[in-house]
Design a protein around this motif. Structure first.
Motif, PDB file in Angstrom:
ATOM      1  N   GLN A   1       7.902  -6.207  -8.424  1.00 26.33           N
ATOM      2  CA  GLN A   1       7.563  -4.931  -8.755  1.00 26.33           C
ATOM      3  C   GLN A   1       6.027  -4.912  -8.674  1.00 26.33           C
ATOM      4  OE1 GLN A   1      10.044  -4.575 -12.035  1.00 26.33           O
ATOM      5  NE2 GLN A   1      11.091  -2.715 -11.292  1.00 26.33           N
ATOM      6  N   VAL A   2       5.419  -5.876  -9.268  1.00 25.36           N
ATOM      7  CA  VAL A   2       3.905  -5.857  -9.311  1.00 25.36           C
ATOM      8  C   VAL A   2       3.402  -6.217  -7.954  1.00 25.36           C
ATOM      9  CG1 VAL A   2       1.861  -7.277 -10.006  1.00 25.36           C
ATOM     10  CG2 VAL A   2       3.944  -6.763 -11.727  1.00 25.36           C
ATOM     11  N   TYR A   3       3.811  -6.935  -7.035  1.00 18.06           N
ATOM     12  CA  TYR A   3       3.557  -7.016  -5.778  1.00 18.06           C
ATOM     13  C   TYR A   3       3.776  -5.859  -5.055  1.00 18.06           C
ATOM     14  CZ  TYR A   3       3.476  -8.910  -0.862  1.00 18.06           C
ATOM     15  OH  TYR A   3       3.279  -9.205   0.424  1.00 18.06           O
ATOM     16  N   ASP A   4       4.962  -5.082  -5.014  1.00 13.91           N
ATOM     17  CA  ASP A   4       5.072  -4.002  -4.296  1.00 13.91           C
ATOM     18  C   ASP A   4       4.149  -2.869  -4.726  1.00 13.91           C
ATOM     19  OD1 ASP A   4       7.314  -5.019  -3.123  1.00 13.91           O
ATOM     20  OD2 ASP A   4       8.939  -4.373  -4.435  1.00 13.91           O
ATOM     21  N   GLY A   5       3.870  -2.572  -5.908  1.00 14.90           N
ATOM     22  CA  GLY A   5       2.989  -1.639  -6.418  1.00 14.90           C
ATOM     23  C   GLY A   5       1.528  -1.935  -5.664  1.00 14.90           C
ATOM     24  N   LEU A   6       1.021  -3.194  -5.783  1.00  8.14           N
ATOM     25  CA  LEU A   6      -0.132  -3.570  -5.257  1.00  8.14           C
ATOM     26  C   LEU A   6      -0.115  -3.313  -3.766  1.00  8.14           C
ATOM     27  CD1 LEU A   6      -1.122  -7.024  -7.319  1.00  8.14           C
ATOM     28  CD2 LEU A   6      -2.141  -4.670  -7.411  1.00  8.14           C
ATOM     29  N   GLN A   7       0.955  -3.590  -3.064  1.00  8.67           N
ATOM     30  CA  GLN A   7       0.974  -2.957  -1.573  1.00  8.67           C
ATOM     31  C   GLN A   7       0.784  -1.899  -1.491  1.00  8.67           C
ATOM     32  OE1 GLN A   7       0.009  -6.045  -0.337  1.00  8.67           O
ATOM     33  NE2 GLN A   7       1.801  -6.250   1.098  1.00  8.67           N
ATOM     34  N   ALA A   8       1.605  -1.041  -2.193  1.00  9.86           N
ATOM     35  CA  ALA A   8       1.630   0.383  -2.215  1.00  9.86           C
ATOM     36  C   ALA A   8       0.191   1.045  -2.234  1.00  9.86           C
ATOM     37  CB  ALA A   8       2.365   1.028  -3.059  1.00  9.86           C
ATOM     38  N   SER A   9      -0.583   0.646  -3.200  1.00  7.38           N
ATOM     39  CA  SER A   9      -1.980   0.729  -3.424  1.00  7.38           C
ATOM     40  C   SER A   9      -2.864   0.620  -2.260  1.00  7.38           C
ATOM     41  CB  SER A   9      -2.497   0.210  -4.965  1.00  7.38           C
ATOM     42  OG  SER A   9      -1.898   0.488  -6.106  1.00  7.38           O
ATOM     43  N   LYS A  10      -2.520  -0.722  -1.854  1.00  8.01           N
ATOM     44  CA  LYS A  10      -3.413  -1.006  -0.712  1.00  8.01           C
ATOM     45  C   LYS A  10      -3.061  -0.219   0.589  1.00  8.01           C
ATOM     46  CE  LYS A  10      -4.773  -4.944   2.117  1.00  8.01           C
ATOM     47  NZ  LYS A  10      -4.261  -6.516   2.292  1.00  8.01           N
ATOM     48  N   ARG A  11      -1.999   0.337   0.692  1.00  4.99           N
ATOM     49  CA  ARG A  11      -1.571   1.095   1.885  1.00  4.99           C
ATOM     50  C   ARG A  11      -2.312   2.316   1.853  1.00  4.99           C
ATOM     51  NH1 ARG A  11       3.314  -1.658   1.407  1.00  4.99           N
ATOM     52  NH2 ARG A  11       4.086  -0.027   0.138  1.00  4.99           N
ATOM     53  N   ASN A  12      -2.267   2.915   0.371  1.00  2.00           N
ATOM     54  CA  ASN A  12      -3.081   4.282   0.131  1.00  2.00           C
ATOM     55  C   ASN A  12      -4.582   3.853   0.539  1.00  2.00           C
ATOM     56  OD1 ASN A  12      -0.939   5.720  -0.548  1.00  2.00           O
ATOM     57  ND2 ASN A  12      -1.026   5.039  -2.933  1.00  2.00           N
ATOM     58  N   GLU A  13      -5.128   2.841   0.160  1.00  2.00           N
ATOM     59  CA  GLU A  13      -6.347   2.536   0.485  1.00  2.00           C
ATOM     60  C   GLU A  13      -6.672   2.615   1.924  1.00  2.00           C
ATOM     61  OE1 GLU A  13      -9.417   2.334  -1.353  1.00  2.00           O
ATOM     62  OE2 GLU A  13      -8.043   3.346  -2.873  1.00  2.00           O
ATOM     63  N   CYS A  14      -5.762   1.763   2.666  1.00  2.00           N
ATOM     64  CA  CYS A  14      -6.145   2.058   4.176  1.00  2.00           C
ATOM     65  C   CYS A  14      -6.240   3.197   4.803  1.00  2.00           C
ATOM     66  CB  CYS A  14      -4.591   1.212   4.655  1.00  2.00           C
ATOM     67  SG  CYS A  14      -4.413  -0.615   4.396  1.00  2.00           S
ATOM     68  N   GLN A  15      -5.695   4.205   4.273  1.00  2.00           N
ATOM     69  CA  GLN A  15      -5.707   5.766   4.702  1.00  2.00           C
ATOM     70  C   GLN A  15      -7.114   6.044   4.908  1.00  2.00           C
ATOM     71  OE1 GLN A  15      -3.157   7.015   6.349  1.00  2.00           O
ATOM     72  NE2 GLN A  15      -2.153   5.154   5.746  1.00  2.00           N
ATOM     73  N   ASN A  16      -8.220   5.447   3.963  1.00  2.00           N
ATOM     74  CA  ASN A  16      -9.551   5.915   3.950  1.00  2.00           C
ATOM     75  C   ASN A  16     -10.112   5.140   5.146  1.00  2.00           C
ATOM     76  OD1 ASN A  16      -9.138   7.282   1.650  1.00  2.00           O
ATOM     77  ND2 ASN A  16      -9.623   5.417   0.298  1.00  2.00           N
ATOM     78  N   HIS A  17      -9.849   4.328   5.985  1.00  2.00           N
ATOM     79  CA  HIS A  17     -10.438   3.501   7.070  1.00  2.00           C
ATOM     80  C   HIS A  17     -10.153   4.358   8.154  1.00  2.00           C
ATOM     81  CE1 HIS A  17     -11.326  -0.152   4.618  1.00  2.00           C
ATOM     82  NE2 HIS A  17      -9.877  -0.119   4.312  1.00  2.00           N
ATOM     83  N   PRO A  18     -11.037   3.970   9.304  1.00  2.00           N
ATOM     84  CA  PRO A  18     -11.009   5.038  10.459  1.00  2.00           C
ATOM     85  C   PRO A  18     -10.096   3.734  11.501  1.00  2.00           C
ATOM     86  CG  PRO A  18     -13.280   3.982  10.372  1.00  2.00           C
ATOM     87  CD  PRO A  18     -12.458   3.772   9.146  1.00  2.00           C
ATOM     88  N   GLU A  19      -9.487   4.518  12.490  1.00  2.00           N
ATOM     89  CA  GLU A  19      -8.755   3.818  13.353  1.00  2.00           C
ATOM     90  C   GLU A  19      -9.937   2.851  14.118  1.00  2.00           C
ATOM     91  OE1 GLU A  19      -5.782   2.954  13.720  1.00  2.00           O
ATOM     92  OE2 GLU A  19      -4.803   4.076  12.565  1.00  2.00           O
TER      93      GLU A  19
END
Length: 88
Positions: free
Chosen positions: A43-61
């Motif tokens: 659950q901790v791993y999944d939560g961190l992965q979800a947070s990382k996916r959200n952060e990825c949205q701030n990057h340009p392609e």
């Protein structure tokens, strides 16, 4: 305009001497909440992965795509690699 990185409530706080300042607030909050409520490692791993996916949205392609690809590791695969590296 001469804004500092740390000004305002939503600005990033880059501090090379304190690595925790570079962790997104959402990820840090998720970790704290998960630790307090005694969630499983997965659950901790999944939560961190979800947070990382959200952060990825701030990057340009194309950086966003590479960032999102890095979050696709299943927990079971992560654990297997971790065990091979000698961490338990």
């Amino acid at each position: 305009m001469n804004e500092s990185i740390g000004s305002g409530p939503n600005k990033a706080h880059a501090n090379p001497r304190n690595p925790f300042m570079n962790i997104p607030r959402g990820a840090l909050s998720a970790c704290l909440a998960l630790a307090v409520f005694g969630c499983s490692n997965q659950q901790v791993y999944d939560g961190l992965q979800a947070s990382k996916r959200n952060e990825c949205q701030n990057h340009p392609e194309p950086e966003r795509g590479r960032c999102l690809d890095s979050t696709n590791t299943r927990y079971e695969d992560y654990e297997r690699e971790r065990e091979k590296a000698g961490h338990k």
